[in-house]
Design a protein around this motif. Structure first.
Motif, short mmCIF file in Angstrom:
data_model
loop_
_atom_site.label_atom_id
_atom_site.label_comp_id
_atom_site.label_asym_id
_atom_site.label_seq_id
_atom_site.Cartn_x
_atom_site.Cartn_y
_atom_site.Cartn_z
N ALA A 60 0.96 -1.44 0.05
CA ALA A 60 0.26 -0.13 0.64
C ALA A 60 0.90 1.08 -0.11
N LEU A 61 2.21 1.25 0.52
CA LEU A 61 2.65 2.19 1.14
C LEU A 61 3.55 2.84 -0.17
N GLN A 62 4.53 1.53 -1.06
CA GLN A 62 4.76 1.47 -2.35
C GLN A 62 3.08 2.29 -3.20
N SER A 63 2.67 2.17 -3.31
CA SER A 63 1.50 2.50 -4.34
C SER A 63 1.62 4.30 -3.94
N ASP A 64 1.88 4.25 -2.46
CA ASP A 64 1.42 5.43 -2.01
C ASP A 64 2.39 6.29 -3.31
N LEU A 65 3.77 5.76 -2.70
CA LEU A 65 4.83 6.44 -3.13
C LEU A 65 4.60 6.66 -4.42
N LEU A 66 4.56 5.28 -5.33
CA LEU A 66 4.56 5.72 -6.72
C LEU A 66 3.78 7.00 -7.45
N THR A 67 2.41 7.29 -6.51
CA THR A 67 1.21 7.80 -6.70
C THR A 67 2.07 9.76 -6.22
N ASN A 68 2.91 9.85 -5.25
CA ASN A 68 2.96 11.13 -5.26
C ASN A 68 4.51 11.37 -6.43
N TRP A 69 4.94 10.56 -6.17
CA TRP A 69 6.62 10.51 -7.08
C TRP A 69 5.35 11.23 -8.90
N LYS A 70 4.46 10.44 -8.94
CA LYS A 70 4.50 10.99 -10.70
C LYS A 70 3.81 12.46 -10.34
N SER A 71 2.79 13.10 -8.82
CA SER A 71 2.68 13.87 -8.61
C SER A 71 3.54 15.11 -8.61
N PHE A 72 4.19 14.67 -7.61
CA PHE A 72 5.57 15.89 -7.97
C PHE A 72 6.31 15.77 -9.03
N MET A 73 6.42 14.56 -10.23
CA MET A 73 7.32 15.04 -11.52
C MET A 73 5.83 15.40 -12.50
N ASP A 74 5.04 15.41 -12.30
CA ASP A 74 3.70 15.91 -13.68
C ASP A 74 4.18 18.30 -12.90
N LEU A 75 4.11 17.73 -12.19
CA LEU A 75 4.17 19.27 -11.61
C LEU A 75 5.52 19.77 -12.12
N ALA A 76 6.61 19.12 -11.23
CA ALA A 76 7.67 19.60 -11.51
C ALA A 76 7.93 20.17 -13.17
N GLN A 77 7.77 19.31 -14.10
CA GLN A 77 7.72 19.16 -15.16
C GLN A 77 7.21 20.70 -16.23
N THR A 78 6.08 21.01 -15.78
CA THR A 78 5.44 22.08 -16.21
C THR A 78 6.32 23.33 -16.46
N SER A 79 5.61 24.93 -16.70
CA SER A 79 6.16 25.48 -17.49
C SER A 79 7.22 26.35 -16.39
N LEU A 80 5.78 25.91 -15.36
CA LEU A 80 6.15 26.83 -13.84
C LEU A 80 7.33 26.88 -12.79
N ALA A 110 9.86 8.01 2.55
CA ALA A 110 10.50 7.51 4.31
C ALA A 110 9.70 6.12 4.58
N LYS A 111 7.99 6.53 4.64
CA LYS A 111 7.44 5.76 5.41
C LYS A 111 7.43 4.32 4.39
N TYR A 112 7.28 4.60 3.04
CA TYR A 112 7.52 3.06 2.45
C TYR A 112 9.36 2.67 3.28
N LYS A 113 10.64 3.33 3.19
CA LYS A 113 11.87 2.54 3.42
C LYS A 113 11.10 2.24 5.11
N GLN A 114 10.41 2.46 5.48
CA GLN A 114 10.33 2.08 6.71
C GLN A 114 9.65 0.88 7.16
N GLN A 115 8.45 1.01 5.88
CA GLN A 115 7.76 0.16 5.50
C GLN A 115 8.72 -2.13 5.53
#
Length: 360
Positions: A60-80, A110-115
């Motif tokens: 579950a935490l692995q899935s959460d990690l991938l979701t948050n990583w994708k959200s971050f990458m999508d935002l970081a690659q915008t022109s803003l 961090a939660k994923y690594k702890q688990q």
């Protein structure tokens, strides 16, 4: 084994080779044995359930990690937040939206690594619980492969429950399993000898049990921490025999001569013949029936011999000691060193014992 009860079947005999996991014997468990086995089984099943739950949370935490990583990458690659040349827009990346998304990703990681650590810990607990269950099982299995020795079981034998001082179950020995590995010999080095001995040094070994025989080996480890007993510090060194010797058993007394250095074609005299005072060494030489003192330069030495670098020559007669001839008079013991050039070994005379590091 920690099991208790009556032996109902024995599968092997003394001297027989077994593989890890082979059956040794079966027991009809007594009341205490059944109770211990049931408790061990319950602990094992609980540990197994804990591992399954830990894995569910891990995925579950692995899935959460991938979701948050994708959200971050999508935002970081915008022109803003990213310039046209793909470099980060440093100023805009201080905005709350970007920082919150970044923190969400890092927190999920961090939660994923702890688990993941929790999964490893619960797996270790499960392995331990399984080992305890096997220890209390009515079936006794071979823990390693090798030759069975000292088997004390027969049909009808009774194994009583054993406990340690804290009241918890204790194991009892029913046999030993000897592996094919060469025995390890432990010797204790003095503070003087330890700096001279190196890993890989060749060793000659004798055993009190085999008079007239010697064996070869080499130093494989030195404990440089040392131990102190009665104010004396010694450093254990471990020696492996070059060949397997079935007749050598654990805890046999051994004497080891560790060769720290080899010199050829040198002049040697008995250690007792050299007198050293204030850093200067001398020997007594017999010339023309007269005893004279000769200054010498000494080199390497062991427990019985000393190398003479200069001061006397091959063939000189060296006085090695003094003997009483009659009451009130003395004589001298001499040794002609007419053929003293040869091999010279290093430190030796180190007592030890054949260890069971490779035997169980």
């Amino acid at each position: 084994t920690q099991a208790s009860g009556v032996v109902s079947k024995v599968y092997i005999e003394n001297g027989q080779n077994v593989k890890s996991g082979d059956k040794i014997a079966e027991l009809d468990l007594d009341m205490v044995g059944k109770q211990r086995s049931s408790q061990a089984l319950a602990s094992y099943l609980s540990a197994k359930n804990n591992l399954e739950n830990a894995k569910i949370n891990y995925y579950a935490l692995q899935s959460d990690l991938l979701t948050n990583w994708k959200s971050f990458m999508d935002l970081a690659q915008t022109s803003l937040y990213e310039n046209s040349d793909k470099s980060p827009h440093t100023a805009n990346r201080q905005l709350p939206e970007f920082m919150i998304t970044n923190v969400d990703w890092l927190s999920a990681e961090a939660k994923y690594k702890q688990q993941a650590n929790i999964v490893r810990q619960t797996q270790t607990s499960l392995n331990s619980a399984w080992g305890t269950y096997q220890q209390t099982s009515s079936t006794i299995y071979a823990p390693i492969s090798g030759k069975v020795t000292g088997l004390s079981l027969q049909v009808g034998s009774v194994l009583t429950a054993q406990s340690n001082t804290s009241g918890t179950a204790a194991s009892q020995k029913i046999a030993s399993i000897q592996t094919d590995a060469s025995p390890i010999i432990q010797v204790n080095l003095t503070q003087v000898d330890t700096p001279k001995v190196k890993i890989g040094n060749k060793v000659t070994i004798t055993f009190d049990a085999f008079p007239g025989k010697s064996f070869s080996g080499k130093v494989i480890s030195i404990d440089t921490i040392g131990t102190v007993s009665s104010g004396v510090t010694t450093y254990p060194a471990y020696i492996k025999l070059d060949t397997e010797v079935p007749e050598i058993f654990s805890n046999m007394t051994a004497n080891a001569n560790i060769i720290t250095q080899i010199k050829d074609n040198i002049l040697i005299v008995p250690l007792s013949s050299v007198q050293t005072t204030s850093g200067s060494s001398t020997v007594r030489v017999m010339k023309d029936n007269q005893v004279t003192s000769a200054d010498v330069e000494v080199g390497e030495s062991n427990d019985t011999q000393t190398e003479i670098v200069s001061g006397v020559s091959e063939g000189d007669i060296i006085i090695t000691g003094q003997t009483n001839t009659t009451t009130g008079s003395t004589g001298t013991t001499t040794s002609p060193f007419g053929n003293t050039r040869g091999g010279f070994g290093g430190a030796g005379g180190l007592g030890g014992a054949a260890g069971g590091g490779q035997r169980r």
